[in-house]
Design a protein around this motif. Structure first.
Motif, mmCIF file in Angstrom:
data_model
loop_
_atom_site.group_PDB
_atom_site.id
_atom_site.type_symbol
_atom_site.label_atom_id
_atom_site.label_comp_id
_atom_site.label_asym_id
_atom_site.label_seq_id
_atom_site.Cartn_x
_atom_site.Cartn_y
_atom_site.Cartn_z
ATOM 1 N N HIS A 48 -81.915 26.243 40.360
ATOM 2 C CA HIS A 48 -80.602 25.608 40.395
ATOM 3 C C HIS A 48 -80.513 24.618 41.554
ATOM 4 N N ASN A 49 -80.118 23.377 41.257
ATOM 5 C CA ASN A 49 -80.024 22.419 42.345
ATOM 6 C C ASN A 49 -78.594 22.204 42.827
ATOM 7 N N ARG A 50 -77.611 22.787 42.137
ATOM 8 C CA ARG A 50 -76.233 22.717 42.623
ATOM 9 C C ARG A 50 -75.871 24.039 43.297
ATOM 10 N N LEU A 51 -75.217 23.945 44.446
ATOM 11 C CA LEU A 51 -74.796 25.146 45.172
ATOM 12 C C LEU A 51 -73.387 24.923 45.678
ATOM 13 N N TYR A 52 -72.517 25.917 45.478
ATOM 14 C CA TYR A 52 -71.088 25.820 45.782
ATOM 15 C C TYR A 52 -70.682 26.954 46.716
ATOM 16 N N TRP A 53 -69.763 26.658 47.605
ATOM 17 C CA TRP A 53 -69.116 27.668 48.438
ATOM 18 C C TRP A 53 -67.624 27.705 48.111
ATOM 19 N N TYR A 54 -67.099 28.944 47.973
ATOM 20 C CA TYR A 54 -65.686 29.167 47.727
ATOM 21 C C TYR A 54 -65.187 30.227 48.694
ATOM 22 N N ARG A 55 -63.889 30.239 48.906
ATOM 23 C CA ARG A 55 -63.273 31.266 49.745
ATOM 24 C C ARG A 55 -62.146 31.913 48.949
ATOM 25 N N GLN A 56 -62.050 33.241 49.056
ATOM 26 C CA GLN A 56 -61.017 33.968 48.330
ATOM 27 C C GLN A 56 -60.295 34.913 49.272
ATOM 28 N N THR A 57 -58.985 34.703 49.418
ATOM 29 C CA THR A 57 -58.178 35.632 50.208
ATOM 30 C C THR A 57 -57.561 36.667 49.282
ATOM 31 N N LEU A 58 -57.088 37.745 49.873
ATOM 32 C CA LEU A 58 -56.640 38.898 49.106
ATOM 33 C C LEU A 58 -55.545 38.541 48.114
ATOM 34 N N GLY A 59 -55.754 38.901 46.866
ATOM 35 C CA GLY A 59 -54.738 38.683 45.847
ATOM 36 C C GLY A 59 -54.688 37.271 45.291
ATOM 37 N N GLN A 60 -55.586 36.428 45.745
ATOM 38 C CA GLN A 60 -55.596 35.039 45.282
ATOM 39 C C GLN A 60 -56.884 34.719 44.544
ATOM 40 N N GLY A 61 -56.856 33.648 43.769
ATOM 41 C CA GLY A 61 -58.091 33.162 43.187
ATOM 42 C C GLY A 61 -58.917 32.432 44.234
ATOM 43 N N PRO A 62 -60.212 32.293 43.999
ATOM 44 C CA PRO A 62 -61.050 31.561 44.952
ATOM 45 C C PRO A 62 -60.607 30.107 45.108
ATOM 46 N N GLU A 63 -60.944 29.533 46.267
ATOM 47 C CA GLU A 63 -60.660 28.119 46.529
ATOM 48 C C GLU A 63 -61.959 27.413 46.896
ATOM 49 N N PHE A 64 -62.104 26.214 46.397
ATOM 50 C CA PHE A 64 -63.306 25.433 46.648
ATOM 51 C C PHE A 64 -63.402 25.046 48.117
ATOM 52 N N GLU A 86 -69.314 17.062 48.556
ATOM 53 C CA GLU A 86 -67.864 17.096 48.704
ATOM 54 C C GLU A 86 -67.473 18.254 49.609
ATOM 55 N N LYS A 87 -66.455 17.996 50.424
ATOM 56 C CA LYS A 87 -65.906 19.042 51.290
ATOM 57 C C LYS A 87 -64.401 19.095 51.096
ATOM 58 N N SER A 88 -63.867 20.292 50.992
ATOM 59 C CA SER A 88 -62.427 20.470 50.854
ATOM 60 C C SER A 88 -61.735 20.252 52.200
ATOM 61 N N ARG A 89 -60.434 19.919 52.103
ATOM 62 C CA ARG A 89 -59.630 19.852 53.331
ATOM 63 C C ARG A 89 -59.566 21.212 54.020
ATOM 64 N N LEU A 90 -59.817 22.288 53.240
ATOM 65 C CA LEU A 90 -59.801 23.636 53.821
ATOM 66 C C LEU A 90 -60.916 23.808 54.847
ATOM 67 N N LEU A 91 -61.949 22.995 54.729
ATOM 68 C CA LEU A 91 -63.114 23.130 55.600
ATOM 69 C C LEU A 91 -62.835 22.384 56.900
ATOM 70 N N SER A 92 -62.213 23.113 57.841
ATOM 71 C CA SER A 92 -61.883 22.480 59.125
ATOM 72 C C SER A 92 -63.160 22.209 59.907
ATOM 73 N N ASP A 93 -62.974 21.586 61.075
ATOM 74 C CA ASP A 93 -64.152 21.236 61.874
ATOM 75 C C ASP A 93 -64.840 22.470 62.453
ATOM 76 N N ARG A 94 -64.231 23.644 62.287
ATOM 77 C CA ARG A 94 -64.916 24.869 62.737
ATOM 78 C C ARG A 94 -65.932 25.363 61.701
#
Lengths: 115, 108
Positions: A29-45, A56-64
């Motif tokens: 597989h040459n595509r790789l994705y990261w998602y984050r999921q908080t409790l009770g919510q669907g994952p976010e890109f 592509e980087k989401s706005r959720l991905l802060s400089d940290r």
């Protein structure tokens, strides 16, 4: 096909510490994705890679947050100076290539708890 | 406003019942995933569809492109079907936009 592997499965750390997670995609597989999921919510890109290129980087991905896929195989996601709000499940997925006919295959996730 | 909306949020059923979970999505989605998530977090892809209907065992997924709506049906439900079911839209950049999930509990 060994599936998408994520390590560690669980991480508990104190606020302010740095953490790094690893994802090993399905080998062809040459595509790789990261998602984050908080409790009770669907994952976010968060971000995705085509081979070693971060496309592509989401706005959720802060400089940290930083993600790498140096050789186009495994990827790492690092969070610096962790905060309480970073507590979540971090999911990795891979697919052979992009497109609407290519399903993503998910790992079991890394659950991060910030004390 | 979430670009992928699911209903219901929670669903309980008796073993054997026919179950329907609905998903509506906004413009720009080229395909739809249906995913299953068990306690502990692991996500399994059930279907990916961009038109028509797909069937796998007791699971059926349909999509109506004009109405921007998809449904997941489970026939003859079983307690082992208890899980969170999530629909996720594939955008042109290939990232997934997820609904908030439907928590299904099937009682014997």
């Amino acid at each position: 096909d060994t599936g998408v592997s994520q390590d560690p499965r669980h991480k508990i750390t104190k606020r302010g510490q740095n953490v790094t997670f690893r994802c090993d995609p399905i080998s062809e597989h040459n595509r790789l994705y990261w998602y984050r999921q908080t409790l009770g919510q669907g994952p976010e890109f968060l971000t995705y890679f085509q081979n070693e290129a971060q496309l592509e980087k989401s706005r959720l991905l802060s400089d940290r947050f930083s993600a790498e896929r140096p050789k186009g195989s495994f990827s790492t996601l690092e969070i610096q100076r962790t905060e309480q709000g970073d507590s979540a499940m971090y999911l990795c997925a891979s697919s052979p290539q992009g497109g609407r006919d290519q399903p993503q295959h998910f790992g079991d996730g890394t659950r991060l708890s910030i004390l | 406003k979430n670009e992928v909306e699911q209903s219901p949020q929670n669903l309980t059923a008796q073993e054997g019942e026919f179950i329907t979970i609905n998903c509506s999505y906004s413009v720009g989605i080229s395909a739809l995933h249906w995913l299953q998530q068990h306690p502990g977090g692991g996500i399994v892809s059930l279907f990916m569809l961009s038109s028509g209907k797909k069937k796998h065992g007791r699971l059926i997924a349909t999509i109506n492109i004009q109405e921007k709506h998809s449904s997941l049906h489970i026939t003859a439900s079983h307690p082992r079907d208890s899980a969170v079911y999530i629909c996720a839209g594939v955008y042109n950049t290939d990232k997934l936009i997820f609904g908030t999930g439907t928590r299904l509990q099937v009682f014997p």
